[in-house]
Design a protein around this motif. Structure first.
Motif, PDB file in Angstrom:
ATOM      1  N   ASN A   3       1.487  -2.771  12.352  1.00 28.64           N
ATOM      2  CA  ASN A   3       1.789  -3.494  11.020  1.00 28.64           C
ATOM      3  C   ASN A   3       2.812  -4.435  11.265  1.00 28.64           C
ATOM      4  O   ASN A   3       3.199  -4.456  11.947  1.00 28.64           O
ATOM      5  CB  ASN A   3       2.165  -1.887  10.528  1.00 28.64           C
ATOM      6  CG  ASN A   3       1.332  -1.214  10.009  1.00 28.64           C
ATOM      7  OD1 ASN A   3       0.003  -1.728   9.596  1.00 28.64           O
ATOM      8  ND2 ASN A   3       1.475   0.239  10.166  1.00 28.64           N
ATOM      9  N   GLN A  21       0.872   1.990   3.331  1.00 27.46           N
ATOM     10  CA  GLN A  21      -0.416   2.674   3.537  1.00 27.46           C
ATOM     11  C   GLN A  21      -1.341   1.091   2.506  1.00 27.46           C
ATOM     12  O   GLN A  21      -2.745   1.969   2.411  1.00 27.46           O
ATOM     13  CB  GLN A  21      -0.589   3.765   2.194  1.00 27.46           C
ATOM     14  CG  GLN A  21       0.788   3.684   0.929  1.00 27.46           C
ATOM     15  CD  GLN A  21       1.907   3.684   1.235  1.00 27.46           C
ATOM     16  OE1 GLN A  21       2.826   3.815   1.982  1.00 27.46           O
ATOM     17  NE2 GLN A  21       2.489   4.088  -0.511  1.00 27.46           N
ATOM     18  N   MET A  22      -0.304   0.068   2.722  1.00 25.32           N
ATOM     19  CA  MET A  22      -1.404  -0.917   1.578  1.00 25.32           C
ATOM     20  C   MET A  22      -1.939  -1.872   3.001  1.00 25.32           C
ATOM     21  O   MET A  22      -2.610  -2.516   2.518  1.00 25.32           O
ATOM     22  CB  MET A  22      -0.617  -1.450   0.575  1.00 25.32           C
ATOM     23  CG  MET A  22      -0.269  -0.183  -0.829  1.00 25.32           C
ATOM     24  SD  MET A  22      -0.007  -1.285  -2.250  1.00 25.32           S
ATOM     25  CE  MET A  22      -1.645  -2.283  -2.496  1.00 25.32           C
ATOM     26  N   THR A  23      -2.364  -1.980   4.055  1.00 26.67           N
ATOM     27  CA  THR A  23      -1.936  -2.180   5.536  1.00 26.67           C
ATOM     28  C   THR A  23      -3.479  -2.684   4.917  1.00 26.67           C
ATOM     29  O   THR A  23      -4.707  -2.052   5.155  1.00 26.67           O
ATOM     30  CB  THR A  23      -1.220  -2.209   6.421  1.00 26.67           C
ATOM     31  OG1 THR A  23      -0.014  -1.547   6.281  1.00 26.67           O
ATOM     32  CG2 THR A  23      -1.724  -2.436   7.435  1.00 26.67           C
ATOM     33  N   GLN A  24      -4.189  -4.497   5.479  1.00 24.44           N
ATOM     34  CA  GLN A  24      -5.196  -3.949   5.199  1.00 24.44           C
ATOM     35  C   GLN A  24      -5.803  -5.162   6.967  1.00 24.44           C
ATOM     36  O   GLN A  24      -4.613  -5.551   7.726  1.00 24.44           O
ATOM     37  CB  GLN A  24      -6.128  -4.956   4.766  1.00 24.44           C
ATOM     38  CG  GLN A  24      -5.721  -4.045   3.014  1.00 24.44           C
ATOM     39  CD  GLN A  24      -6.196  -5.142   1.534  1.00 24.44           C
ATOM     40  OE1 GLN A  24      -7.235  -6.142   2.555  1.00 24.44           O
ATOM     41  NE2 GLN A  24      -6.121  -4.333   1.021  1.00 24.44           N
ATOM     42  N   VAL A  25      -6.785  -4.786   7.042  1.00 22.78           N
ATOM     43  CA  VAL A  25      -7.521  -6.156   8.451  1.00 22.78           C
ATOM     44  C   VAL A  25      -8.513  -7.105   8.250  1.00 22.78           C
ATOM     45  O   VAL A  25      -8.893  -7.419   8.751  1.00 22.78           O
ATOM     46  CB  VAL A  25      -7.963  -5.255   9.874  1.00 22.78           C
ATOM     47  CG1 VAL A  25      -7.562  -3.614   9.393  1.00 22.78           C
ATOM     48  CG2 VAL A  25      -9.545  -4.546   8.349  1.00 22.78           C
ATOM     49  N   THR A  26      -7.558  -7.664   7.123  1.00 22.65           N
ATOM     50  CA  THR A  26      -8.492  -8.430   6.258  1.00 22.65           C
ATOM     51  C   THR A  26      -7.378  -9.959   5.574  1.00 22.65           C
ATOM     52  O   THR A  26      -6.395  -8.998   5.721  1.00 22.65           O
ATOM     53  CB  THR A  26      -9.122  -8.593   4.537  1.00 22.65           C
ATOM     54  OG1 THR A  26      -8.113  -7.669   4.261  1.00 22.65           O
ATOM     55  CG2 THR A  26     -10.247  -7.121   4.927  1.00 22.65           C
ATOM     56  N   ASP A  27      -7.638 -10.828   5.435  1.00 20.91           N
ATOM     57  CA  ASP A  27      -7.411 -11.920   4.739  1.00 20.91           C
ATOM     58  C   ASP A  27      -7.814 -12.498   3.632  1.00 20.91           C
ATOM     59  O   ASP A  27      -8.795 -11.871   4.171  1.00 20.91           O
ATOM     60  CB  ASP A  27      -6.886 -12.951   5.921  1.00 20.91           C
ATOM     61  CG  ASP A  27      -5.154 -12.896   6.490  1.00 20.91           C
ATOM     62  OD1 ASP A  27      -4.624 -11.741   6.072  1.00 20.91           O
ATOM     63  OD2 ASP A  27      -5.250 -13.247   7.605  1.00 20.91           O
ATOM     64  N   VAL A  39     -12.396 -10.908   7.956  1.00 21.14           N
ATOM     65  CA  VAL A  39     -12.158  -9.579   8.166  1.00 21.14           C
ATOM     66  C   VAL A  39     -12.197 -10.101   9.588  1.00 21.14           C
ATOM     67  O   VAL A  39     -12.877 -10.105  10.233  1.00 21.14           O
ATOM     68  CB  VAL A  39     -13.224  -9.155   7.888  1.00 21.14           C
ATOM     69  CG1 VAL A  39     -13.631  -7.506   8.620  1.00 21.14           C
ATOM     70  CG2 VAL A  39     -13.575  -8.905   6.143  1.00 21.14           C
ATOM     71  N   SER A  41     -12.032  -8.236  13.117  1.00 19.70           N
ATOM     72  CA  SER A  41     -12.369  -6.443  13.686  1.00 19.70           C
ATOM     73  C   SER A  41     -13.540  -7.091  14.788  1.00 19.70           C
ATOM     74  O   SER A  41     -13.215  -8.812  15.246  1.00 19.70           O
ATOM     75  CB  SER A  41     -13.691  -6.001  13.562  1.00 19.70           C
ATOM     76  OG  SER A  41     -14.942  -7.185  12.698  1.00 19.70           O
TER      77      SER A  41
END
Length: 70
Positions: A3, A21-27, A39, A41
Motif C-alpha cells: 500500500n 480498502q480500495m487498493t488494487q493490484v492493477t494500473d 495486472v 501478478s
C-alpha cells in the motif's frame, strides 16, 4: 503488493490517495482512445482496448475516484 502510505509532493504533478480498502493490484492507463489495464501478478498481464467509448468510461471513473480521494 504494498500500500502507498505517503506520496511525495511535486510541483510537476498533483497526487491523491484512495482509502486502503480500495487498493488494487492493477494500473489503468488512458491515452487518446486507448485504455491499457495492467495486472501485476506472478504472470503480469496487459490488456489494451482501443475504443473511444471505453476510454471515455474509464476517464469518468477516474474523475469519480479523483473527487473521492484525499
Amino acid at each position: 503488493f504494498r500500500n502507498i502510505v505517503h506520496v511525495k509532493k511535486s510541483k510537476f504533478r498533483e497526487s491523491k490517495v484512495l482509502p486502503a480498502q480500495m487498493t488494487q493490484v492493477t494500473d489503468i492507463v488512458i491515452f487518446q482512445d486507448k485504455t491499457a489495464i495492467i495486472v501485476y501478478s506472478e504472470s503480469p498481464l496487459t490488456i489494451l482496448i482501443e475504443d473511444k467509448m471505453v476510454s471515455d468510461l474509464f476517464k469518468k471513473q477516474f474523475n469519480l475516484f479523483w473527487n473521492f480521494a484525499k
